[in-house]
Design a protein around this motif. Sequence first.
Motif, mmCIF file in Angstrom:
data_model
loop_
_atom_site.group_PDB
_atom_site.id
_atom_site.type_symbol
_atom_site.label_atom_id
_atom_site.label_comp_id
_atom_site.label_asym_id
_atom_site.label_seq_id
_atom_site.Cartn_x
_atom_site.Cartn_y
_atom_site.Cartn_z
ATOM 1 N N TRP A 1 -4.069 7.988 5.124
ATOM 2 C CA TRP A 1 -5.458 8.604 5.154
ATOM 3 C C TRP A 1 -6.389 7.527 5.761
ATOM 4 O O TRP A 1 -7.393 8.118 6.391
ATOM 5 C CB TRP A 1 -5.864 8.779 3.760
ATOM 6 N N LEU A 2 -6.403 6.148 5.507
ATOM 7 C CA LEU A 2 -7.212 5.379 6.209
ATOM 8 C C LEU A 2 -7.020 5.458 7.678
ATOM 9 O O LEU A 2 -8.065 5.201 8.462
ATOM 10 C CB LEU A 2 -6.777 3.707 5.985
ATOM 11 N N TYR B 1 -9.594 9.961 -1.018
ATOM 12 C CA TYR B 1 -8.589 9.960 -1.046
ATOM 13 C C TYR B 1 -7.579 11.207 -1.576
ATOM 14 O O TYR B 1 -6.837 11.645 -0.959
ATOM 15 C CB TYR B 1 -7.995 8.672 -1.569
ATOM 16 N N TYR B 2 -8.116 11.541 -2.762
ATOM 17 C CA TYR B 2 -7.546 12.798 -3.658
ATOM 18 C C TYR B 2 -8.072 14.050 -3.023
ATOM 19 O O TYR B 2 -7.013 14.695 -3.112
ATOM 20 C CB TYR B 2 -7.876 12.446 -4.997
ATOM 21 N N ASP B 3 -9.109 13.828 -2.246
ATOM 22 C CA ASP B 3 -9.546 15.236 -1.642
ATOM 23 C C ASP B 3 -8.501 15.409 -0.520
ATOM 24 O O ASP B 3 -8.078 16.634 -0.067
ATOM 25 C CB ASP B 3 -10.823 14.843 -1.285
ATOM 26 N N ARG C 1 -10.763 0.533 2.377
ATOM 27 C CA ARG C 1 -9.300 0.027 2.032
ATOM 28 C C ARG C 1 -9.254 -1.242 0.992
ATOM 29 O O ARG C 1 -8.269 -1.122 0.134
ATOM 30 C CB ARG C 1 -8.913 -0.897 3.417
ATOM 31 N N HIS C 2 -10.361 -1.835 0.709
ATOM 32 C CA HIS C 2 -10.563 -2.646 -0.221
ATOM 33 C C HIS C 2 -10.490 -1.998 -1.723
ATOM 34 O O HIS C 2 -9.806 -2.446 -2.563
ATOM 35 C CB HIS C 2 -11.863 -3.406 -0.351
ATOM 36 N N ALA C 3 -11.280 -0.938 -1.641
ATOM 37 C CA ALA C 3 -11.029 -0.174 -3.006
ATOM 38 C C ALA C 3 -9.942 0.657 -3.456
ATOM 39 O O ALA C 3 -9.451 0.451 -4.478
ATOM 40 C CB ALA C 3 -12.303 1.169 -2.779
ATOM 41 N N MET D 1 0.875 -1.328 -0.043
ATOM 42 C CA MET D 1 -0.217 -0.052 0.146
ATOM 43 C C MET D 1 0.852 1.317 -0.225
ATOM 44 O O MET D 1 2.142 1.203 0.435
ATOM 45 C CB MET D 1 -0.940 0.025 1.175
ATOM 46 N N HIS D 2 0.423 2.137 -0.553
ATOM 47 C CA HIS D 2 1.139 3.625 -0.716
ATOM 48 C C HIS D 2 1.084 4.191 0.682
ATOM 49 O O HIS D 2 -0.008 3.984 1.585
ATOM 50 C CB HIS D 2 0.319 4.529 -1.925
ATOM 51 N N GLU D 3 2.166 4.781 1.158
ATOM 52 C CA GLU D 3 2.415 5.633 2.327
ATOM 53 C C GLU D 3 0.973 6.469 2.767
ATOM 54 O O GLU D 3 0.752 6.496 3.839
ATOM 55 C CB GLU D 3 3.799 6.172 2.446
ATOM 56 N N ASP D 4 0.837 7.351 1.809
ATOM 57 C CA ASP D 4 -0.001 8.276 1.952
ATOM 58 C C ASP D 4 -1.380 7.811 2.151
ATOM 59 O O ASP D 4 -2.454 8.174 2.644
ATOM 60 C CB ASP D 4 -0.356 9.066 0.838
#
Length: 339
Positions: free
Chosen positions: A8-9, A93-95, A26-28, A1-4
């Motif tokens: 966020w999660l 996430y992009y927000d 998380r699944h998405a 998984m990406h650190e960012d």
Amino acid sequence: MHEDVERWLLIQENLGRARNTILAYRHALVDYVSFCSTNQIPICEATREHVSLYVRSMTDRFRQARSSVDILTSPVGLANATIRQRLTAVRLYYDYLIEEGIRSHNPVSRGRHTTTARAAMPGPTSRALVPSYSVLPWIPDEDEWRHILTIARTGSPRDRLMLALAYDAGLRREELCSIATGDLDPARRLVHVRAETTKGRRARVVPYSVPTGMLLEAYLHERRSLTRDRGSLFVSQSRRNRGVPITVWTWSKVIQGLARRAALPCLATHTFRHLCLTDLARAGWELHEIAEFAGHRNISTTLLYIHLSGRDLSAKLARATCAHGQRMIEIGAFLGARP
């Protein structure tokens, strides 16, 4: 998984988001990160073109057979609701990246409706990336319902009680599995549904019937042989986890097995709740009463759960056209028309 993504999660979890919501996010995002990695797309630099490719990949993706029902692998892509859910997680996430100053814009646009009532509202309007489709949920007819009950009679006292409560009190899967011994009021036949277990974070008290009370009494006798601890009402019967509170997945597996034995692949844990609300509508309950019973914040949500079968509509149409048909016979008689 990406650190960012992990950060966020973690923020969403710290903010008290529901566990199932975090799991869905998380699944998405795992799926989206995997897509970006496979196609060598820097996740923090993805463009709308990249997002459109991701939507195309989900549309063309094969749906694999699940253990719940024997669904053959189909060339049809992921369900419309699944695609929209995953895009929602990616957009949120992009927000977050925009708020952190990592990006300047969101590649996942937020669609806005342009209905007549809102056409005059200021601000830009746009379509969502993926249109929403409203599909009527499946509910069993009378013969199918009796067949389900016949198959369910062979189940354990716990499983029979859970099925009865799921329908009788119109409970969601999470609400049902989270019932504690202290949430029951056997004297008044009431269940207190705690706010933290509900989807809308709204507590409510719902009744249950005399037959459900009898099933409860039989199950409590069995439960005492498994554990005498207070807490979760429904506990595991397996040797490995004897007396341990069950999870929502345990109940899902029970219904999956029931659906397989009954040869009704559309049967799901939510079917009993939907059937309950539909029956209340058929019984003449007002819409706001059903919404209160179901724990809905918005009555429009209740409308999604309530629909009448084709047989009901046919009966209504026959009653509505009776007077019309008689009048047409009179017109034909007076005007000289012959049947």
